[in-house]
Design an enzyme around this catalytic site. Structure first.
Site, PDB file in Angstrom:
ATOM      1  N   ASP A 178       0.848  -1.328   0.184  1.00 46.99           N
ATOM      2  CA  ASP A 178       0.222  -0.029   0.067  1.00 46.99           C
ATOM      3  C   ASP A 178       0.900   1.138  -0.087  1.00 46.99           C
ATOM      4  O   ASP A 178       2.012   1.222  -0.512  1.00 46.99           O
ATOM      5  CB  ASP A 178      -0.893  -0.125   1.257  1.00 46.99           C
ATOM      6  CG  ASP A 178      -2.259   0.535   0.929  1.00 46.99           C
ATOM      7  OD1 ASP A 178      -2.174   1.818   0.445  1.00 46.99           O
ATOM      8  OD2 ASP A 178      -3.178   0.170   1.287  1.00 46.99           O
ATOM      9  N   HIS A 201       2.400   2.084  -3.128  1.00 44.54           N
ATOM     10  CA  HIS A 201       1.659   3.173  -3.836  1.00 44.54           C
ATOM     11  C   HIS A 201       2.213   4.438  -3.777  1.00 44.54           C
ATOM     12  O   HIS A 201       1.297   5.353  -3.954  1.00 44.54           O
ATOM     13  CB  HIS A 201       0.317   2.791  -3.162  1.00 44.54           C
ATOM     14  CG  HIS A 201      -0.335   1.561  -3.627  1.00 44.54           C
ATOM     15  ND1 HIS A 201      -1.869   1.303  -3.133  1.00 44.54           N
ATOM     16  CD2 HIS A 201      -0.025   0.482  -4.235  1.00 44.54           C
ATOM     17  CE1 HIS A 201      -1.928  -0.133  -3.424  1.00 44.54           C
ATOM     18  NE2 HIS A 201      -0.837  -0.545  -4.114  1.00 44.54           N
TER      19      HIS A 201
END
Length: 359
Positions: A178, A201
């Site tokens: 993430d 991310h």
């Protein structure tokens, strides 16, 4: 390998913590080399002593959280804490990811209402949820950390913070599934430097702007960072939601950034809606302004290098691009050139702009 499974381990840790907490002067809480299966625990203050939490061994999280706690190792209401030791937090995440029932998946190490603290030389692997979280903290420095989880691991943010200020993050290596770093509601005065992010991310401001009880995000600096194989690089994301009070993200500087094979290197998304269940979308109520991108260079895997998708009712203001040099990875640039996309954004560009600036 020897494992220490004592059911009284939490009790023993808390007894030692209380002794350290009430000592005069400085005190050390030392976890020696070895592997210890530890249930969720809260180390709370305020303390009279200045405590060093020295992790030399490996702490192993329970696969099945035995409680309703959301954080595995939680520090609360402390001042001038030091966390170090070179040890490892093993979240046992691979056995928990995707679990759809039972108690919450555990965030790794959490700090709440903690001030004037240093966290350094710690390894965190395979957290079930976010690796390190901060809530209502002030003046915390995180350095020489290694944070690791595979790219497919869900919700394993590397470092996540909310309602915190004076946060310094430097010389940190983050590989996760993430956001490498996520700054959400009420985050202010953050300095991030020499962070290696990948996979992951990217470094994100937001998401925020979906609720009426959120706070501004401002005074953020991201410098000398590298993104390698991430989905995003420099990212600001707000929900398409009207707000009853003004909310802003402002005074943000990105400088000396290296991009290596990133899908979306530079992105402002004010229509953020990952599950596509936002109903009738409205313009984001968040005002984004005074954002600078300086000396960003590298390679892009996607078709769009810069995508500014700003709010129709609150256009982005004073966005600055200076010396941006992004090209398609390998020889693919010969087939299809990169492009930039802009909507509802006002700003200026200076120096080299590859691809050409869209405002």
């Amino acid at each position: 390998m020897d494992y220490y499974f004592s059911h009284s381990l939490v009790k023993a840790f808390l007894t030692a913590w209380r002794d350290a907490c009430k000592a005069r002067g400085r005190a050390s809480f030392v976890i020696p080399k070895g592997t210890y299966l530890l249930n969720p625990i809260v180390f709370t203050g305020p303390c009279r002593a200045l405590i060093t939490f020295e992790l030399k061994g490996t702490l192993l999280a329970p696969i099945n959280n035995p409680s309703s706690d959301t954080t595995w190792i939680n520090f609360r209401y402390l001042d001038r804490l030091t966390v170090n030791g070179g040890g490892t937090l093993d979240g046992h995440g691979a056995s928990a990811w995707g679990r759809k029932s039972g108690n919450p998946l555990l965030m790794g190490m959490g700090f709440a209402f903690v001030n004037n603290t240093n966290v350094n030389n710690i390894n965190s692997i395979n957290s079930q949820n976010a690796h390190i979280s901060m809530f209502q903290c002030e003046n915390i420095t995180l350095s020489r950390l290694t944070i690791s989880a595979p790219s497919h691991s869900p919700n394993t943010d590397g470092i996540k913070m909310a309602k915190s200020k004076g946060i310094n993050i430097k010389n940190v290596h983050i590989a996760t599934g993430d956001d490498c770093i996520a700054m959400i509601t009420g985050t202010k005065n953050v300095n991030i430097s020499n962070v290696y992010c990948g996979p992951g991310h990217g470094i994100s401001i937001g998401s925020f702007g979906s609720n009426t009880d959120e706070f501004d995000i401002q005074d953020i600096s991201v410098k000398s960072c590298t993104f390698n194989g991430t989905s995003h690089g420099l990212r600001i994301k707000t929900w398409p939601s009207a707000l009853n009070h003004p909310l802003k993200a402002s005074n943000i500087v990105y400088e000396d950034i290296t991009i290596i094979d990133v899908d979306h290197p530079i992105n402002i998304d004010q229509e953020y809606c990952p599950d596509n269940k936002c109903g009738n979308k409205v313009s984001s109520g968040v005002k984004i302004s005074n954002v600078s991108y300086r000396n960003v260079r590298g390679t892009c895997k996607g078709d769009v290098a810069i995508n500014f998708k700003c709010s129709a009712s609150n256009p982005c203001q004073n966005i600055s691009l200076e010396n941006i040099d992004l090209e398609r990875r390998g020889h693919h640039h010969r087939k299809k050139p990169l492009k930039n996309l802009c909507s509802n954004v006002h700003g200026a560009s200076h120096g080299k702009q590859q691809p050409a600036a869209c405002f």
